[in-house]
Design a protein around this motif. Structure first.
Motif, PDB file in Angstrom:
ATOM      1  N   ALA A 153      15.906  -6.506  -9.275  1.00  0.00           N
ATOM      2  CA  ALA A 153      14.728  -6.188 -10.097  1.00  0.00           C
ATOM      3  C   ALA A 153      14.635  -4.675 -10.257  1.00  0.00           C
ATOM      4  CB  ALA A 153      13.456  -6.736  -9.451  1.00  0.00           C
ATOM      5  N   ILE A 154      13.936  -4.246 -11.295  1.00  0.00           N
ATOM      6  CA  ILE A 154      13.779  -2.819 -11.555  1.00  0.00           C
ATOM      7  C   ILE A 154      12.313  -2.393 -11.464  1.00  0.00           C
ATOM      8  CG2 ILE A 154      14.024  -0.986 -13.266  1.00  0.00           C
ATOM      9  CD1 ILE A 154      16.651  -1.879 -12.099  1.00  0.00           C
ATOM     10  N   ASP A 155      11.421  -3.154 -12.086  1.00  0.00           N
ATOM     11  CA  ASP A 155      10.023  -2.743 -12.230  1.00  0.00           C
ATOM     12  C   ASP A 155       9.345  -2.361 -10.912  1.00  0.00           C
ATOM     13  OD1 ASP A 155      10.257  -3.069 -14.925  1.00  0.00           O
ATOM     14  OD2 ASP A 155       9.255  -5.025 -14.998  1.00  0.00           O
ATOM     15  N   PRO A 156       9.520  -3.108  -9.807  1.00  0.00           N
ATOM     16  CA  PRO A 156       8.817  -2.741  -8.572  1.00  0.00           C
ATOM     17  C   PRO A 156       9.193  -1.362  -8.029  1.00  0.00           C
ATOM     18  CG  PRO A 156       9.682  -4.983  -8.432  1.00  0.00           C
ATOM     19  CD  PRO A 156      10.294  -4.360  -9.639  1.00  0.00           C
ATOM     20  N   TYR A 157      10.338  -0.852  -8.460  1.00  0.00           N
ATOM     21  CA  TYR A 157      10.843   0.405  -7.916  1.00  0.00           C
ATOM     22  C   TYR A 157      10.408   1.616  -8.725  1.00  0.00           C
ATOM     23  CZ  TYR A 157      13.468  -2.918  -5.257  1.00  0.00           C
ATOM     24  OH  TYR A 157      13.791  -3.970  -4.434  1.00  0.00           O
ATOM     25  N   VAL A 158      10.091   1.411  -9.972  1.00  0.00           N
ATOM     26  CA  VAL A 158       9.720   2.527 -10.838  1.00  0.00           C
ATOM     27  C   VAL A 158       8.458   3.206 -10.319  1.00  0.00           C
ATOM     28  CG1 VAL A 158       8.955   3.173 -13.153  1.00  0.00           C
ATOM     29  CG2 VAL A 158      10.876   1.571 -12.865  1.00  0.00           C
ATOM     30  N   ASP A 159       7.396   2.426 -10.113  1.00  0.00           N
ATOM     31  CA  ASP A 159       6.130   3.005  -9.658  1.00  0.00           C
ATOM     32  C   ASP A 159       6.262   3.608  -8.261  1.00  0.00           C
ATOM     33  OD1 ASP A 159       4.940   2.294 -12.001  1.00  0.00           O
ATOM     34  OD2 ASP A 159       3.977   0.485 -11.206  1.00  0.00           O
ATOM     35  N   ARG A 160       7.044   2.980  -7.402  1.00  0.00           N
ATOM     36  CA  ARG A 160       7.210   3.488  -6.039  1.00  0.00           C
ATOM     37  C   ARG A 160       7.928   4.847  -6.038  1.00  0.00           C
ATOM     38  NH1 ARG A 160       6.406  -1.796  -5.467  1.00  0.00           N
ATOM     39  NH2 ARG A 160       5.567  -2.577  -3.469  1.00  0.00           N
ATOM     40  N   LEU A 161       8.935   4.963  -6.853  1.00  0.00           N
ATOM     41  CA  LEU A 161       9.677   6.219  -6.900  1.00  0.00           C
ATOM     42  C   LEU A 161       8.876   7.324  -7.584  1.00  0.00           C
ATOM     43  CD1 LEU A 161      13.219   4.769  -7.548  1.00  0.00           C
ATOM     44  CD2 LEU A 161      12.532   6.142  -5.577  1.00  0.00           C
ATOM     45  N   ILE A 162       8.104   6.977  -8.593  1.00  0.00           N
ATOM     46  CA  ILE A 162       7.218   7.965  -9.214  1.00  0.00           C
ATOM     47  C   ILE A 162       6.191   8.443  -8.196  1.00  0.00           C
ATOM     48  CG2 ILE A 162       5.392   8.281 -10.932  1.00  0.00           C
ATOM     49  CD1 ILE A 162       7.043   6.478 -12.814  1.00  0.00           C
ATOM     50  N   PHE A 163       5.629   7.513  -7.427  1.00  0.00           N
ATOM     51  CA  PHE A 163       4.662   7.870  -6.384  1.00  0.00           C
ATOM     52  C   PHE A 163       5.309   8.822  -5.374  1.00  0.00           C
ATOM     53  CE2 PHE A 163       2.874   7.263  -2.157  1.00  0.00           C
ATOM     54  CZ  PHE A 163       1.503   7.374  -2.379  1.00  0.00           C
ATOM     55  N   ALA A 164       6.538   8.513  -4.966  1.00  0.00           N
ATOM     56  CA  ALA A 164       7.229   9.357  -3.982  1.00  0.00           C
ATOM     57  C   ALA A 164       7.450  10.760  -4.529  1.00  0.00           C
ATOM     58  CB  ALA A 164       8.555   8.714  -3.590  1.00  0.00           C
ATOM     59  N   LYS A 165       7.844  10.859  -5.790  1.00  0.00           N
ATOM     60  CA  LYS A 165       8.076  12.176  -6.396  1.00  0.00           C
ATOM     61  C   LYS A 165       6.774  12.951  -6.526  1.00  0.00           C
ATOM     62  CE  LYS A 165       9.878  14.286 -10.666  1.00  0.00           C
ATOM     63  NZ  LYS A 165      10.776  15.308 -10.058  1.00  0.00           N
ATOM     64  N   GLU A 166       5.727  12.295  -7.002  1.00  0.00           N
ATOM     65  CA  GLU A 166       4.454  12.971  -7.220  1.00  0.00           C
ATOM     66  C   GLU A 166       3.807  13.416  -5.914  1.00  0.00           C
ATOM     67  OE1 GLU A 166       2.209  10.188  -9.523  1.00  0.00           O
ATOM     68  OE2 GLU A 166       3.063  10.867 -11.445  1.00  0.00           O
ATOM     69  N   ASN A 167       4.137  12.722  -4.813  1.00  0.00           N
ATOM     70  CA  ASN A 167       3.532  13.037  -3.524  1.00  0.00           C
ATOM     71  C   ASN A 167       4.460  13.826  -2.603  1.00  0.00           C
ATOM     72  OD1 ASN A 167       0.698  11.571  -3.095  1.00  0.00           O
ATOM     73  ND2 ASN A 167       1.979  10.296  -4.419  1.00  0.00           N
ATOM     74  N   GLY A 168       5.571  14.286  -3.159  1.00  0.00           N
ATOM     75  CA  GLY A 168       6.448  15.170  -2.419  1.00  0.00           C
ATOM     76  C   GLY A 168       7.186  14.531  -1.259  1.00  0.00           C
ATOM     77  N   ASP A 204       0.847  -1.198   0.000  1.00  0.00           N
ATOM     78  CA  ASP A 204       0.000   0.000   0.000  1.00  0.00           C
ATOM     79  C   ASP A 204       0.881   1.246   0.000  1.00  0.00           C
ATOM     80  OD1 ASP A 204      -1.811   2.030   0.382  1.00  0.00           O
ATOM     81  OD2 ASP A 204      -2.765   1.151   2.156  1.00  0.00           O
ATOM     82  N   PHE A 205       0.981   1.901  -1.137  1.00  0.00           N
ATOM     83  CA  PHE A 205       1.849   3.070  -1.267  1.00  0.00           C
ATOM     84  C   PHE A 205       1.451   4.203  -0.314  1.00  0.00           C
ATOM     85  CE2 PHE A 205       3.385   2.314  -5.926  1.00  0.00           C
ATOM     86  CZ  PHE A 205       3.759   1.025  -5.578  1.00  0.00           C
ATOM     87  N   GLU A 206       0.182   4.253   0.085  1.00  0.00           N
ATOM     88  CA  GLU A 206      -0.260   5.309   0.987  1.00  0.00           C
ATOM     89  C   GLU A 206       0.510   5.258   2.313  1.00  0.00           C
ATOM     90  OE1 GLU A 206      -2.425   7.897   0.520  1.00  0.00           O
ATOM     91  OE2 GLU A 206      -2.329   7.285  -1.586  1.00  0.00           O
ATOM     92  N   ASN A 207       0.972   4.073   2.678  1.00  0.00           N
ATOM     93  CA  ASN A 207       1.741   3.955   3.922  1.00  0.00           C
ATOM     94  C   ASN A 207       3.104   4.624   3.819  1.00  0.00           C
ATOM     95  OD1 ASN A 207      -0.071   2.655   5.674  1.00  0.00           O
ATOM     96  ND2 ASN A 207       0.349   0.670   4.720  1.00  0.00           N
ATOM     97  N   TYR A 208       3.591   4.816   2.596  1.00  0.00           N
ATOM     98  CA  TYR A 208       4.817   5.608   2.437  1.00  0.00           C
ATOM     99  C   TYR A 208       4.590   7.047   2.899  1.00  0.00           C
ATOM    100  CZ  TYR A 208       6.610   1.780  -0.526  1.00  0.00           C
ATOM    101  OH  TYR A 208       7.044   0.566  -1.019  1.00  0.00           O
ATOM    102  N   LYS A 209       3.420   7.578   2.594  1.00  0.00           N
ATOM    103  CA  LYS A 209       3.093   8.940   3.013  1.00  0.00           C
ATOM    104  C   LYS A 209       2.985   9.023   4.533  1.00  0.00           C
ATOM    105  CE  LYS A 209      -0.287  10.832   0.596  1.00  0.00           C
ATOM    106  NZ  LYS A 209      -1.545  10.912  -0.184  1.00  0.00           N
ATOM    107  N   VAL A 210       2.386   8.004   5.139  1.00  0.00           N
ATOM    108  CA  VAL A 210       2.267   7.967   6.601  1.00  0.00           C
ATOM    109  C   VAL A 210       3.652   7.948   7.234  1.00  0.00           C
ATOM    110  CG1 VAL A 210       1.441   6.634   8.581  1.00  0.00           C
ATOM    111  CG2 VAL A 210       0.038   6.784   6.499  1.00  0.00           C
ATOM    112  N   ALA A 211       4.528   7.086   6.712  1.00  0.00           N
ATOM    113  CA  ALA A 211       5.887   6.974   7.250  1.00  0.00           C
ATOM    114  C   ALA A 211       6.656   8.281   7.081  1.00  0.00           C
ATOM    115  CB  ALA A 211       6.630   5.827   6.563  1.00  0.00           C
TER     116      ALA A 211
END
Length: 334
Positions: free
Chosen positions: A255-270, A233-240
């Motif tokens: 692996a590469i693919d699991p990290y792409v979406d996570r890092l994009i989420f982190a950038k988009e959510n500041g 749940d990427f929303e828990n990154y925001k909580v942390a």
């Protein structure tokens, strides 16, 4: 004679002040070659391994590997990443899994890369890598062991840890042993200033560690949530991130693919300013012929960066992830 003795005392005191890291730097980090200013870390990989032996705490011993053989295998991989500008590496191999400070010091000297080692114990895998005394000693007694390594050096060497590395088992409720390890890490941090990096997994487990530390008065910004890439749940990154926790995405060597979406989420959510990345790669395994297949430390540079640059990542983002965040996360303050 009294004036002469006074002169000698002042001279010795002056030299000792010069050699003490907290007098040289406002904040610093311990490498296997000694303390350096935190600003000297440069481009840093915060979770890698040179050597790991999975035999278990009851059988581990340094006679299971030959340092020259390990160096011969590992050194080319370190020289390879120097070409990408890597200046520092945190070696996350804990005690009783083949942590070898003298090996790391030799590799650092021969590669020119600053290497950091750690203090702490690894509780995951059902305690396979915990010595028997962990069952009976208190958190305070365990912390005394780790604090002694910070003050005096690891395993009879003068090499001091640059961070605390523990691990816990994934669970809805942390076991008493895992709670003890977290408390010992908290005590050690309070006495040394070392950052706590805990091999964890999902947020349901990590948040329990953070709460224990908060109850002790340890700021969540002193805690690195290792293997946060396992959180669904990427929303828990925001909580942390809101709590100040460091979110460590460390498995990019495999692996590469699991990290792409996570890092994009982190950038988009500041919240990119709370993220650390690394490969969790390497490692020489003495149980395998020739040390086994060594996984390179290059996927970030050869694969991840080109993909994310195509999705709007900039040099400023990479400087944050690979330079500024490691400095902020692992700095020991005066």
């Amino acid at each position: 004679m009294s004036k002469f003795l006074n002169f000698i005392f002042i001279t010795i005191f002056f030299i000792s002040c010069q050699n003490h890291p907290s007098n040289n730097f406002d904040n610093y980090i311990n490498t296997v070659a000694g303390p350096i200013s935190i600003d000297s870390m440069g481009l840093t990989l915060i979770h890698e391994h040179m050597l790991v032996d999975f035999i278990g705490a009851d059988s581990i011993n340094s006679g299971r590997w030959n340092r020259d053989s390990v160096e011969q295998k590992v050194l080319p991989f370190l020289l390879e990443i120097k070409q990408y500008g890597v200046q520092s590496i945190l070696d996350c191999t804990p005690s009783y899994l083949a942590k070898d400070p003298l090996l790391l010091k030799s590799l650092s000297e021969k590669s020119g890369i600053q290497i950091l080692t750690n203090t702490g114990f690894y509780g995951a895998v059902g305690g396979k890598y915990l010595p028997d005394f962990v069952q009976t000693e208190s958190a305070e007694q365990l912390a005394d062991r780790w604090i002694a390594e910070f003050e005096n050096g690891i395993e009879g060497t003068s090499i001091k840890p640059g961070f605390i590395k523990i691990s816990v088992n994934e669970a809805d409720t942390l076991s008493l042993i895992d709670q003890k390890l977290v408390k010992a890490a908290g005590i050690t941090h309070q006495k040394t200033g070392l950052t706590i990096a805990s091999h964890t997994g999902t947020w349901r487990t990590a948040v329990q560690e953070v709460r224990i530390l908060q109850e002790m008065g340890v700021n969540p910004s002193e805690f690195v949530w290792v293997h946060a890439q396992n959180e669904p749940d990427f929303e828990n990154y925001k909580v942390a991130a809101e709590m100040g926790v460091w979110i460590s995405l460390d498995g990019i060597g495999w692996a590469i693919d699991p990290y792409v979406d996570r890092l994009i989420f982190a950038k988009e959510n500041g919240i990119l300013g709370n993220v650390l990345i690394s490969h969790d790669a390497g490692w020489y395994d003495p149980a395998k012929a020739g040390g086994g297949d060594f996984q390179p430390f290059t996927n970030i540079f050869e694969k991840l960066i080109p993909i994310l640059n195509g999705k709007g990542f900039t040099e400023k983002d990479w400087d944050l992830l690979l330079k500024e965040n490691p400095k902020s996360a692992f700095s020991i303050y005066k």
